[in-house]
Design a protein around this motif. Sequence first.
Motif, PDB file in Angstrom:
ATOM      1  N   THR A 165     -70.672 -15.219 -20.328  1.00 11.99           N
ATOM      2  CA  THR A 165     -71.200 -15.614 -19.015  1.00 11.99           C
ATOM      3  C   THR A 165     -70.426 -16.786 -18.416  1.00 11.99           C
ATOM      4  O   THR A 165     -70.711 -17.162 -17.282  1.00 11.99           O
ATOM      5  N   GLY A 166     -69.496 -17.351 -19.164  1.00 16.77           N
ATOM      6  CA  GLY A 166     -68.813 -18.504 -18.605  1.00 16.77           C
ATOM      7  C   GLY A 166     -67.407 -18.688 -19.141  1.00 16.77           C
ATOM      8  O   GLY A 166     -67.121 -18.392 -20.304  1.00 16.77           O
ATOM      9  N   VAL A 167     -66.555 -19.163 -18.250  1.00 12.54           N
ATOM     10  CA  VAL A 167     -65.186 -19.504 -18.597  1.00 12.54           C
ATOM     11  C   VAL A 167     -64.963 -20.910 -18.056  1.00 12.54           C
ATOM     12  O   VAL A 167     -65.148 -21.156 -16.869  1.00 12.54           O
ATOM     13  N   GLU A 168     -64.604 -21.813 -18.971  1.00 11.36           N
ATOM     14  CA  GLU A 168     -64.343 -23.183 -18.537  1.00 11.36           C
ATOM     15  C   GLU A 168     -62.901 -23.544 -18.864  1.00 11.36           C
ATOM     16  O   GLU A 168     -62.474 -23.428 -20.023  1.00 11.36           O
ATOM     17  N   PHE A 169     -62.163 -23.964 -17.862  1.00 12.39           N
ATOM     18  CA  PHE A 169     -60.784 -24.391 -18.073  1.00 12.39           C
ATOM     19  C   PHE A 169     -60.798 -25.859 -18.472  1.00 12.39           C
ATOM     20  O   PHE A 169     -61.447 -26.693 -17.817  1.00 12.39           O
ATOM     21  N   LEU A 170     -60.083 -26.167 -19.561  1.00 12.04           N
ATOM     22  CA  LEU A 170     -60.147 -27.497 -20.175  1.00 12.04           C
ATOM     23  C   LEU A 170     -58.770 -28.138 -20.227  1.00 12.04           C
ATOM     24  O   LEU A 170     -57.759 -27.444 -20.344  1.00 12.04           O
ATOM     25  N   THR A 171     -58.777 -29.478 -20.179  1.00 11.54           N
ATOM     26  CA  THR A 171     -57.502 -30.191 -20.287  1.00 11.54           C
ATOM     27  C   THR A 171     -57.150 -30.483 -21.746  1.00 11.54           C
ATOM     28  O   THR A 171     -56.047 -30.894 -22.056  1.00 11.54           O
ATOM     29  N   GLU A 172     -58.118 -30.293 -22.652  1.00  9.70           N
ATOM     30  CA  GLU A 172     -57.816 -30.397 -24.080  1.00  9.70           C
ATOM     31  C   GLU A 172     -58.709 -29.431 -24.852  1.00  9.70           C
ATOM     32  O   GLU A 172     -59.746 -28.998 -24.331  1.00  9.70           O
ATOM     33  N   PRO A 173     -58.310 -29.070 -26.079  1.00 12.61           N
ATOM     34  CA  PRO A 173     -59.096 -28.081 -26.818  1.00 12.61           C
ATOM     35  C   PRO A 173     -60.459 -28.618 -27.232  1.00 12.61           C
ATOM     36  O   PRO A 173     -60.627 -29.822 -27.413  1.00 12.61           O
ATOM     37  N   VAL A 174     -61.437 -27.748 -27.345  1.00 16.98           N
ATOM     38  CA  VAL A 174     -62.682 -28.078 -28.046  1.00 16.98           C
ATOM     39  C   VAL A 174     -62.893 -26.966 -29.071  1.00 16.98           C
ATOM     40  O   VAL A 174     -62.355 -25.870 -28.913  1.00 16.98           O
ATOM     41  N   LEU A 175     -63.653 -27.234 -30.112  1.00 19.79           N
ATOM     42  CA  LEU A 175     -63.837 -26.221 -31.136  1.00 19.79           C
ATOM     43  C   LEU A 175     -65.012 -25.330 -30.771  1.00 19.79           C
ATOM     44  O   LEU A 175     -66.078 -25.811 -30.398  1.00 19.79           O
ATOM     45  N   GLY A 176     -64.823 -24.040 -30.904  1.00 17.29           N
ATOM     46  CA  GLY A 176     -65.890 -23.085 -30.659  1.00 17.29           C
ATOM     47  C   GLY A 176     -66.739 -22.872 -31.909  1.00 17.29           C
ATOM     48  O   GLY A 176     -66.571 -23.571 -32.922  1.00 17.29           O
ATOM     49  N   SER A 184     -59.581 -20.306 -37.690  1.00 15.84           N
ATOM     50  CA  SER A 184     -58.357 -20.754 -37.023  1.00 15.84           C
ATOM     51  C   SER A 184     -58.540 -20.914 -35.522  1.00 15.84           C
ATOM     52  O   SER A 184     -59.211 -20.116 -34.875  1.00 15.84           O
ATOM     53  N   GLU A 185     -57.897 -21.918 -34.987  1.00 15.53           N
ATOM     54  CA  GLU A 185     -57.873 -22.134 -33.537  1.00 15.53           C
ATOM     55  C   GLU A 185     -56.998 -21.068 -32.866  1.00 15.53           C
ATOM     56  O   GLU A 185     -57.356 -20.551 -31.815  1.00 15.53           O
ATOM     57  N   THR A 186     -55.904 -20.708 -33.497  1.00 12.59           N
ATOM     58  CA  THR A 186     -54.943 -19.802 -32.841  1.00 12.59           C
ATOM     59  C   THR A 186     -55.158 -18.334 -33.221  1.00 12.59           C
ATOM     60  O   THR A 186     -54.928 -17.447 -32.401  1.00 12.59           O
ATOM     61  N   ALA A 187     -55.576 -18.034 -34.463  1.00 10.51           N
ATOM     62  CA  ALA A 187     -56.082 -16.707 -34.853  1.00 10.51           C
ATOM     63  C   ALA A 187     -55.125 -15.543 -34.609  1.00 10.51           C
ATOM     64  O   ALA A 187     -55.546 -14.459 -34.205  1.00 10.51           O
ATOM     65  N   ASN A 188     -53.840 -15.764 -34.858  1.00 11.95           N
ATOM     66  CA  ASN A 188     -52.866 -14.669 -34.730  1.00 11.95           C
ATOM     67  C   ASN A 188     -52.929 -13.773 -35.974  1.00 11.95           C
ATOM     68  O   ASN A 188     -52.585 -14.198 -37.075  1.00 11.95           O
ATOM     69  N   PRO A 189     -53.352 -12.518 -35.822  1.00 12.37           N
ATOM     70  CA  PRO A 189     -53.537 -11.648 -36.987  1.00 12.37           C
ATOM     71  C   PRO A 189     -52.238 -11.343 -37.738  1.00 12.37           C
ATOM     72  O   PRO A 189     -52.265 -11.121 -38.943  1.00 12.37           O
ATOM     73  N   TRP A 190     -51.114 -11.329 -37.049  1.00 12.84           N
ATOM     74  CA  TRP A 190     -49.852 -10.972 -37.721  1.00 12.84           C
ATOM     75  C   TRP A 190     -49.299 -12.140 -38.537  1.00 12.84           C
ATOM     76  O   TRP A 190     -48.385 -11.969 -39.330  1.00 12.84           O
ATOM     77  N   ASN A 191     -49.849 -13.338 -38.323  1.00 12.15           N
ATOM     78  CA  ASN A 191     -49.535 -14.489 -39.184  1.00 12.15           C
ATOM     79  C   ASN A 191     -50.670 -14.765 -40.146  1.00 12.15           C
ATOM     80  O   ASN A 191     -50.648 -15.786 -40.841  1.00 12.15           O
ATOM     81  N   GLU A 192     -51.670 -13.904 -40.151  1.00  9.74           N
ATOM     82  CA  GLU A 192     -52.890 -14.121 -40.941  1.00  9.74           C
ATOM     83  C   GLU A 192     -53.450 -15.525 -40.731  1.00  9.74           C
ATOM     84  O   GLU A 192     -53.823 -16.209 -41.687  1.00  9.74           O
ATOM     85  N   GLU A 193     -53.526 -15.930 -39.467  1.00 12.51           N
ATOM     86  CA  GLU A 193     -54.141 -17.227 -39.145  1.00 12.51           C
ATOM     87  C   GLU A 193     -55.657 -17.047 -39.124  1.00 12.51           C
ATOM     88  O   GLU A 193     -56.266 -16.917 -38.075  1.00 12.51           O
ATOM     89  N   ARG A 194     -56.244 -17.001 -40.336  1.00 17.87           N
ATOM     90  CA  ARG A 194     -57.693 -16.775 -40.441  1.00 17.87           C
ATOM     91  C   ARG A 194     -58.453 -18.097 -40.464  1.00 17.87           C
ATOM     92  O   ARG A 194     -59.481 -18.223 -39.837  1.00 17.87           O
ATOM     93  N   TYR A 195     -57.954 -19.050 -41.232  1.00 15.71           N
ATOM     94  CA  TYR A 195     -58.663 -20.324 -41.415  1.00 15.71           C
ATOM     95  C   TYR A 195     -57.811 -21.472 -40.914  1.00 15.71           C
ATOM     96  O   TYR A 195     -56.595 -21.374 -40.839  1.00 15.71           O
TER      97      TYR A 195
END
Length: 196
Positions: A165-176, A184-195
Amino acid sequence: MQDVTDLYQEFGDDRVPPGQRETSKFPVLSKSGTPPWDPETWEFTVTGAVDTPLSFSWEEFQELPSETQCQDFHCVTGWSKLDCVFEGVPFPVIADRAGVSEDAMHVLFSALDDYTTDLPLEDCTRDEVLFAWSFDGEPLARDHGGPLRVVTPHKYAYKGAKWVTGVEFLTEPVLGYWERRGYSETANPWNEERYS
Ligand SMILES: Nc1nc2c(c(=O)[nH]1)N[C@H]1C(S)=C(S)[C@@H](COP(=O)(O)O)O[C@H]1N2
Ligand SMILES: [Mo]
């Protein structure tokens, strides 16, 4: 329909990322069950570092330009579902209408079940990031995020907020939600960025 299942070529050699197993099922993964929604009061908002904050009713949202795409879906718990047909509004349509400020770096998605997830802006401004209302030609099932969810075929699926229901554009990251719990913040599956 656009087939975007070849996007893996940007990230790796194999369509099914390392450590993933292909499944034909479509499991449901929700932190706290399926929240109710009311089409009359549902509101989708675009806020934060933008020129023009936006708000759409469900009727208005469905009038936005949409696309149908064939995409793959990779869950961080190890299953991948290939050839999912999603229809919805590409992220850049929303970003262009709001006018993203120069200092926007991240995007926080929020949802009816208080789920949140954050992605760097450049990972969102791609046509494959869809606000999807339909799966395999049918309205998106409530358990899978209906009426509207995000899909992120280039990331593990926890980056795609169901019931968004919402999209907020941010000037710095926050953790979901999952990022706070060590995913993982970046979560690229081909690098197995899981944690993280
Ligand atoms: N709002 C919300 N979005 C969510 C989740 C959730 O619990 N709430 N779970 C995430 C996770 S961990 C995954 S793997 C996918 C699962 O989508 P599915 O239930 O349609 O398979 O949704 C993601 N988006
Ligand atoms: Mo997940």
